[in-house]
Design an enzyme around this catalytic site. Structure first.
Site, PDB file in Angstrom:
ATOM      1  N   GLN A  97       0.829  -1.201   0.000  1.00  0.00           N
ATOM      2  CA  GLN A  97       0.000   0.000   0.000  1.00  0.00           C
ATOM      3  C   GLN A  97       0.865   1.254   0.000  1.00  0.00           C
ATOM      4  O   GLN A  97       0.342   2.368  -0.102  1.00  0.00           O
ATOM      5  CB  GLN A  97      -0.907  -0.005   1.234  1.00  0.00           C
ATOM      6  CG  GLN A  97      -1.852  -1.199   1.275  1.00  0.00           C
ATOM      7  CD  GLN A  97      -2.545  -1.341   2.620  1.00  0.00           C
ATOM      8  OE1 GLN A  97      -3.688  -0.902   2.778  1.00  0.00           O
ATOM      9  NE2 GLN A  97      -1.870  -1.946   3.582  1.00  0.00           N
ATOM     10  N   HIS A 115      -1.191   1.317  -4.684  1.00  0.00           N
ATOM     11  CA  HIS A 115      -1.577   2.730  -4.730  1.00  0.00           C
ATOM     12  C   HIS A 115      -0.657   3.580  -5.591  1.00  0.00           C
ATOM     13  O   HIS A 115      -0.694   4.804  -5.520  1.00  0.00           O
ATOM     14  CB  HIS A 115      -1.639   3.295  -3.310  1.00  0.00           C
ATOM     15  CG  HIS A 115      -2.683   2.641  -2.458  1.00  0.00           C
ATOM     16  ND1 HIS A 115      -2.587   2.549  -1.091  1.00  0.00           N
ATOM     17  CD2 HIS A 115      -3.850   2.031  -2.795  1.00  0.00           C
ATOM     18  CE1 HIS A 115      -3.642   1.909  -0.616  1.00  0.00           C
ATOM     19  NE2 HIS A 115      -4.424   1.593  -1.636  1.00  0.00           N
ATOM     20  N   CYS A 126      -3.515  13.659 -20.815  1.00  0.00           N
ATOM     21  CA  CYS A 126      -2.940  12.833 -21.884  1.00  0.00           C
ATOM     22  C   CYS A 126      -2.179  11.620 -21.374  1.00  0.00           C
ATOM     23  O   CYS A 126      -1.686  10.824 -22.174  1.00  0.00           O
ATOM     24  CB  CYS A 126      -2.028  13.683 -22.770  1.00  0.00           C
ATOM     25  SG  CYS A 126      -0.456  14.174 -21.991  1.00  0.00           S
TER      26      CYS A 126
END
Length: 268
Positions: A97, A115, A126
């Site tokens: 995490q 994450h 973009c």
């Protein structure tokens, strides 16, 4: 500690889930106290970062000052112990995490950054990426004097600059399309990319046991994999200072610092 050694030695294919407690010995603070409560204000919300220029200015100002510390953090004994466990052939997958990349720098290869990674910046329009160190140079150049500021270091690569002239802080846009730049991490209120979640669930299915290291599991994005292991009848062990959300599901709980609990792995 003996029980933890027996747990690890007794399972050949481990799914390892790590959290902020792995990186505290690298000088990166954790989020929660022993009861699982926030130690500071919760991190920025995705919706606020996306919609409010003032939130982005405050975020990047705090990040500019904090990056000089976060960007130089080094792996510690916990990261090295888990890398050694992988070399020994016991780690099928490590899902972290954390967003610091320290597991990979310690030598772990079978890693899912659930994450994301703070050392990369992505354009929200973009999807162009650039190294965080490159953006740091742009931020410093556009905002003279900010780098010299000092404040308490936070867990997200920022510092606690609660007051300041954030409205004058200049944030670069994407050089390619002029879009908004965001650290390539999952903010609160933002979904974890499906590919990472599916890879993690597949790792749980392959594993014969799950080992949690340094996480209170208060955030559902990590807790769900412990739930899946429990529903599949797979034993779960956790090393964490204080309570975890999954305490009722654990076969073994070691309430100790991660490096202390895993020190025996460095001799494998």
């Amino acid at each position: 500690m003996d029980a933890l050694r027996r747990f690890i030695e007794g399972h050949e294919r481990l799914f390892v889930l790590t959290g902020a407690g792995c990186s505290t010995d690298s000088g990166i603070p954790d989020y929660r106290d022993a009861d699982g409560a926030w130690k500071r204000s919760p991190p920025v919300q995705f919706a606020a970062f996306s919609a409010e220029p003032a939130v982005r200015q405050r975020y990047w100002a705090r990040s500019l000052v904090g990056w000089r510390h976060f960007g130089h953090a080094e792996p510690n004994a916990t990261h090295r112990a888990l890398a050694r466990l992988e070399v020994a052939g016991r780690v099928d997958l490590l899902v972290t995490q954390n967003v610091d990349g320290l597991h990979q720098r310690a030598g772990s290869a079978r890693v899912v950054d659930l994450h994301g990674r703070l050392d990369t910046v992505r354009c929200m329009a973009c999807a162009e990426t650039l190294p965080r160190a490159e953006l740091q140079s742009q931020l410093v150049g556009r905002n003279p004097g900010w780098l010299e500021r000092t404040a308490r270091v936070g867990p997200d690569g920022d510092v606690d600059l609660e007051a300041g002239d954030f409205e004058t802080f200049r944030v670069p846009d994407c050089a390619r399309c002029g879009g908004l730049l965001k650290p390539d991490v999952v903010f609160f209120g933002e979904a974890v990319p499906r590919g990472r979640v599916e890879a993690a669930y597949e790792g749980v299915r392959r594993a014969d046991a799950l080992l949690v290291v340094g996480s209170s599991l208060m955030v559902y994005s990590g807790y769900r994999f412990v739930q899946a292991a429990a529903e599949a009848g797979k034993p779960i062990a956790a090393v964490n200072l204080g309570r975890t959300r999954a305490d009722p599901l654990l076969a073994l709980k070691v309430d100790a610092r991660c490096a202390e609990a895993l020190a025996f792995l460095l001799d494998w």
